[in-house]
Design an enzyme around this catalytic site. Structure first.
Site, short mmCIF file in Angstrom:
data_model
loop_
_atom_site.label_atom_id
_atom_site.label_comp_id
_atom_site.label_asym_id
_atom_site.label_seq_id
_atom_site.Cartn_x
_atom_site.Cartn_y
_atom_site.Cartn_z
N GLU A 35 4.44 8.63 6.96
CA GLU A 35 4.65 7.75 5.81
C GLU A 35 5.52 8.34 4.69
O GLU A 35 5.09 8.42 3.54
CB GLU A 35 3.30 7.30 5.23
CG GLU A 35 2.51 6.41 6.17
CD GLU A 35 1.27 5.81 5.52
OE1 GLU A 35 0.85 6.29 4.45
OE2 GLU A 35 0.71 4.86 6.10
N GLU A 135 -1.06 2.03 12.70
CA GLU A 135 -2.20 1.82 11.81
C GLU A 135 -2.29 0.35 11.45
O GLU A 135 -1.30 -0.26 11.04
CB GLU A 135 -2.07 2.64 10.52
CG GLU A 135 -2.17 4.14 10.70
CD GLU A 135 -2.18 4.89 9.37
OE1 GLU A 135 -2.58 4.29 8.34
OE2 GLU A 135 -1.80 6.07 9.34
#
Length: 262
Positions: A35, A135
């Site tokens: 991320e 995710e």
């Protein structure tokens, strides 16, 4: 200083690649960074880091899969980044409905419809690289304990300072939001629909991982508890609300649920 950190990160990638090469029988894939926030970094900087990481990683572990995160960029943003010649690379994308105002303020049908839109991004990415939604969860509030940071509150009930300067709506509460025991039948039905719609959508790419396998106290993030209560399909192909079907010996991966159509 920033360049020094990038160089140090590349050295770390090289060290991990050596481990992957040494233990190729048990290490299938390595993600070089999780991320990277494009709003705090330049897009060109992210792309340059991935190019350097790929060159270094591939020279040491030629057979291992390298995983890169999409840096929260759209497929259009990645269009100028030529990755088609890359070998054994997976793009990781994360889809949540709880961290930005547009998603957090949605009604239930809007969450389902937004998931269909996410499928377009997944498909767009997958046209360039294998894309896995690494995710996702069934959360529609950010009420899970410390989800926003240790000892921090939630946007949902206004206990975390954010752009709305208060709760999502006047009487919004986190009480019972994360507990299956507190969910009425309508909520449980929605959660099953939300699960199936997301599975359908993310299979427009190359697969998915639910986040998380187990949690301490947030059932909407807990795959084991959701499965135990029938709120995710078991097995994952046993879907009620989507039209996921078996054609001869092959599963037809088509986005064709009640809310999404191809």
């Amino acid at each position: 200083q920033a360049q020094e950190n990038i160089d140090r990160s590349i050295q770390a990638v090289e060290g991990i690649a050596r481990i992957a090469a040494k233990h190729a029988d048990i290490v299938d894939a390595i993600q070089v960074v999780n991320e990277p926030a494009n709003w705090g970094l330049s897009v060109d900087g992210v792309i340059d880091f991935y190019r350097r990481a790929y060159t270094s990683f591939r020279s040491i572990a030629p057979d291992a899969i390298m995983v890169i995160h999409d840096a929260f960029l759209s497929p259009n943003d990645w269009g100028r980044f030529n990755v088609r010649g890359w070998d054994n690379v997976i793009l990781d994308t994360h889809n949540y409905h709880v961290f930005v105002r547009d998603r957090l303020t949605m009604g239930r049908n809007q969450h389902l419809e937004a998931t269909c839109e996410d499928a377009k991004n997944v498909r767009g990415f997958n046209n360039q690289l294998w894309t896995v939604t690494g995710e996702w969860s069934l959360a529609t509030t950010d009420c899970a304990k410390w989800l926003n940071g240790m000892e921090k509150g939630a946007r949902w009930d206004g206990t975390l300072p954010w752009e709305m300067n208060g709760p999502v709506y006047q009487s919004a509460t986190c009480s019972g939001q994360n507990s299956i025991a507190a969910w009425d039948q309508e909520t449980r039905t929605f959660m099953r629909q939300f699960a199936e719609t997301q599975m359908d959508a993310y299979e427009s790419g190359s697969g998915w991982f639910f986040w998380n396998f187990k949690t301490e106290g947030a059932d909407d993030w807990n795959y084991i508890e959701l499965a135990r209560h029938g709120l995710v399909p078991v097995p994952p192909t046993d879907r009620v609300y989507s039209r996921y079907a078996l054609d001869n010996d092959h599963w037809r991966i088509r986005l064709n649920s009640t809310w999404c159509h191809e």
